[in-house]
Design an enzyme around this catalytic site. Structure first.
Site, PDB file in Angstrom:
ATOM      1  CG  HIS A  98      -1.937   1.084   1.264  1.00 52.03           C
ATOM      2  ND1 HIS A  98      -3.101   1.000   1.991  1.00 52.03           N
ATOM      3  CD2 HIS A  98      -1.961   2.315   0.680  1.00 52.03           C
ATOM      4  CE1 HIS A  98      -3.798   2.127   1.865  1.00 52.03           C
ATOM      5  NE2 HIS A  98      -3.113   2.939   1.071  1.00 52.03           N
TER       6      HIS A  98
ATOM      7  CG  HIS B  71      -1.365   6.241  -2.417  1.00 50.97           C
ATOM      8  ND1 HIS B  71      -2.504   6.020  -3.153  1.00 50.97           N
ATOM      9  CD2 HIS B  71      -1.627   5.782  -1.163  1.00 50.97           C
ATOM     10  CE1 HIS B  71      -3.428   5.470  -2.371  1.00 50.97           C
ATOM     11  NE2 HIS B  71      -2.917   5.310  -1.152  1.00 50.97           N
TER      12      HIS B  71
ATOM     13  CG  HIS C 229      -7.683   3.439  -0.272  1.00 46.86           C
ATOM     14  ND1 HIS C 229      -6.986   2.938  -1.339  1.00 46.86           N
ATOM     15  CD2 HIS C 229      -6.805   4.201   0.441  1.00 46.86           C
ATOM     16  CE1 HIS C 229      -5.733   3.376  -1.272  1.00 46.86           C
ATOM     17  NE2 HIS C 229      -5.589   4.142  -0.199  1.00 46.86           N
TER      18      HIS C 229
ATOM     19  CD  GLU D 279      -7.686   6.435   4.721  1.00 46.45           C
ATOM     20  OE1 GLU D 279      -8.209   6.505   3.590  1.00 46.45           O
ATOM     21  OE2 GLU D 279      -6.555   6.932   4.986  1.00 46.45           O
TER      22      GLU D 279
ATOM     23  CG  ASP E 118      -1.662   5.542   2.854  1.00 49.63           C
ATOM     24  OD1 ASP E 118      -1.920   5.330   1.660  1.00 49.63           O
ATOM     25  OD2 ASP E 118      -2.517   5.979   3.655  1.00 49.63           O
ATOM     26  CG  ASP E 119      -0.102   8.913   0.689  1.00 50.21           C
ATOM     27  OD1 ASP E 119      -0.028   8.940  -0.553  1.00 50.21           O
ATOM     28  OD2 ASP E 119      -1.107   8.503   1.302  1.00 50.21           O
TER      29      ASP E 119
HETATM   30  N1  HPA Z   1      -6.714   7.310   1.382  1.00 49.13           N
HETATM   31  C1  HPA Z   1      -7.385   7.709   0.295  1.00 49.13           C
HETATM   32  N2  HPA Z   1      -6.790   8.221  -0.768  1.00 49.13           N
HETATM   33  C2  HPA Z   1      -5.463   8.330  -0.759  1.00 49.13           C
HETATM   34  C3  HPA Z   1      -4.725   7.951   0.324  1.00 49.13           C
HETATM   35  C4  HPA Z   1      -5.378   7.382   1.451  1.00 49.13           C
HETATM   36  O1  HPA Z   1      -4.795   6.977   2.480  1.00 49.13           O
HETATM   37  N3  HPA Z   1      -3.429   8.199   0.010  1.00 49.13           N
HETATM   38  C5  HPA Z   1      -3.420   8.724  -1.241  1.00 49.13           C
HETATM   39  N4  HPA Z   1      -4.654   8.804  -1.711  1.00 49.13           N
HETATM   40 ZN    ZN Z   2      -3.743   4.800   0.616  1.00 51.61          ZN
END
Ligand code: HPA
Ligand code: ZN
Length: 336
Positions: free
Chosen positions: A16, A18, A196, A199, A277-278
């Site tokens: 996971h 991006h 996703h 969350e 994630d990011d």
């Molecule tokens: N959630 C939703 N969209 C996203 C995320 C995330 O954690 N990271 C980058 N786009």
């Molecule tokens: Zn994500």
């Protein structure tokens, strides 16, 4: 060996990530200068100071702005190489990375430019580090179905280089059902499916991801824990959850890392994994995520090895390659 080093050396997959979320402020400034793009920040420090979020949308607003510096194939190559260098240092031997084509095509950057740059970065990482990778084309859920279908159409010439489709961006108000037909079309083209869900969205969105999108893997999935029947189903079916502890903290999905449910997920028999994630926005790459979760929740080396094991089991690699990675993981754990 310290736990810090044990985690760095632990062979793992990242599932996971991006790629646009791995754009570090330093590279953002370098690309802005290279492309003559103005950015609304005076310094790297000012960018980092702006990374304070109280919910997902706060982050997304700044994440889409940051991506504006990405213009050329070389930019996407450099972005990918920078991520893979960091990931390799964290013991990542395989990564399945998401990219958001619509973030770029909406700005006039061609789909082909984006994917060609990413693919050349992926090839470079394999040559340099032996790190293998796969691409997941992620649809932006705040845009409509027609836009997602148009994006899938752009992907057609590249289908043999794309492993899966995904679904990201603003979750609340954009339930998975909105993309049921797009995901069915992607499946018909031979692509795997991730999304996703859970969350910020309720357990109902997780059910939709399973039942209406037919996902092979669930990104985040945290709010599944509110529904015992759903937890039982996810455990019974061996569904992989790609959990992102530092993201959860930064986006206030958990109030404190001490409250993170990662150990509860393992205890309930869920195939949980740890991911970044990011990482440029949330304060750490994958090993930082393992360390933060381990420190806050008292994970021991058996738990950490289980998380790494789950990352290979949850990957889209063929069974024989998974078996090779698991053997290397077992050997590493036995030696430490
Ligand atoms: N959630 C939703 N969209 C996203 C995320 C995330 O954690 N990271 C980058 N786009
Ligand atoms: Zn994500």
């Amino acid at each position: 060996m310290t736990d810090h080093d044990f985690i760095a050396g632990l062979p793992k997959a990242e599932l996971h990530l991006h790629i646009e979320g791995s754009l570090e402020p330093e590279l953002m400034f370098a690309l802005a200068a290279r492309n003559g793009v103005a950015i609304p920040f005076a310094s790297v420090e000012e960018v980092r100071a702006a990374y304070s979020f109280s919910r997902l949308q706060d982050f997304l607003d700044i994440y889409y702005k940051g991506a504006d510096v990405l213009r050329t194939e070389a930019d996407f190559h450099d972005l990918a190489v920078a991520y893979f260098d960091r990931a390799a240092a964290d013991g990542v031997v395989h990564a399945e990375i998401m990219f958001d084509p619509q973030t770029h095509t909406a700005r006039g950057v061609n789909f082909d430019t984006v994917i060609a740059g990413l693919l050349s970065g992926m090839a470079a990482a394999e040559a340099t580090h032996g790190l293998t990778s796969r691409l997941i084309l992620s649809f932006l859920r705040h845009l409509d179905e027609a836009d997602a279908f148009a994006t899938l159409e752009m992907a057609r010439p590249w289908l043999d280089r794309i492993t899966a489709v995904g679904l990201d961006s603003s979750e609340l108000g954009h339930p998975p059902e909105k993309f049921a037909r797009v995901f069915a079309a992607a499946h018909a083209l031979g692509l795997r499916r991730v999304a996703h869900a859970g969350e910020e969205g309720p357990p109902g969105y997780v059910y939709q991801a399973l039942d209406l999108l037919g996902v092979d893997r669930l990104d985040h999935g945290n709010r599944s824990l509110e529904d015992p029947a759903l937890v039982a189903r996810l455990a019974r079916t061996g569904m992989t959850l790609t959990v992102c502890p530092l993201s959860n903290l930064k986006l206030c999905v958990v109030g404190d890392m001490a409250d993170h449910p990662i150990d509860r997920m393992l205890r309930e028999g869920l195939r949980a994994t740890i991911n970044s994630d990011d990482p440029a926005y949330f304060g750490g790459y994958v090993a930082d995520n393992y360390r933060a979760a381990a420190a806050a929740r008292g994970l021991d080396r058996r738990d950490l090895a289980m998380l790494a094991r789950n990352s290979f089991l949850g990957s889209f690699l063929p069974d024989d390659v998974v078996a090779t990675h698991l053997a290397a993981l077992d050997a590493y754990v036995a030696a430490h």
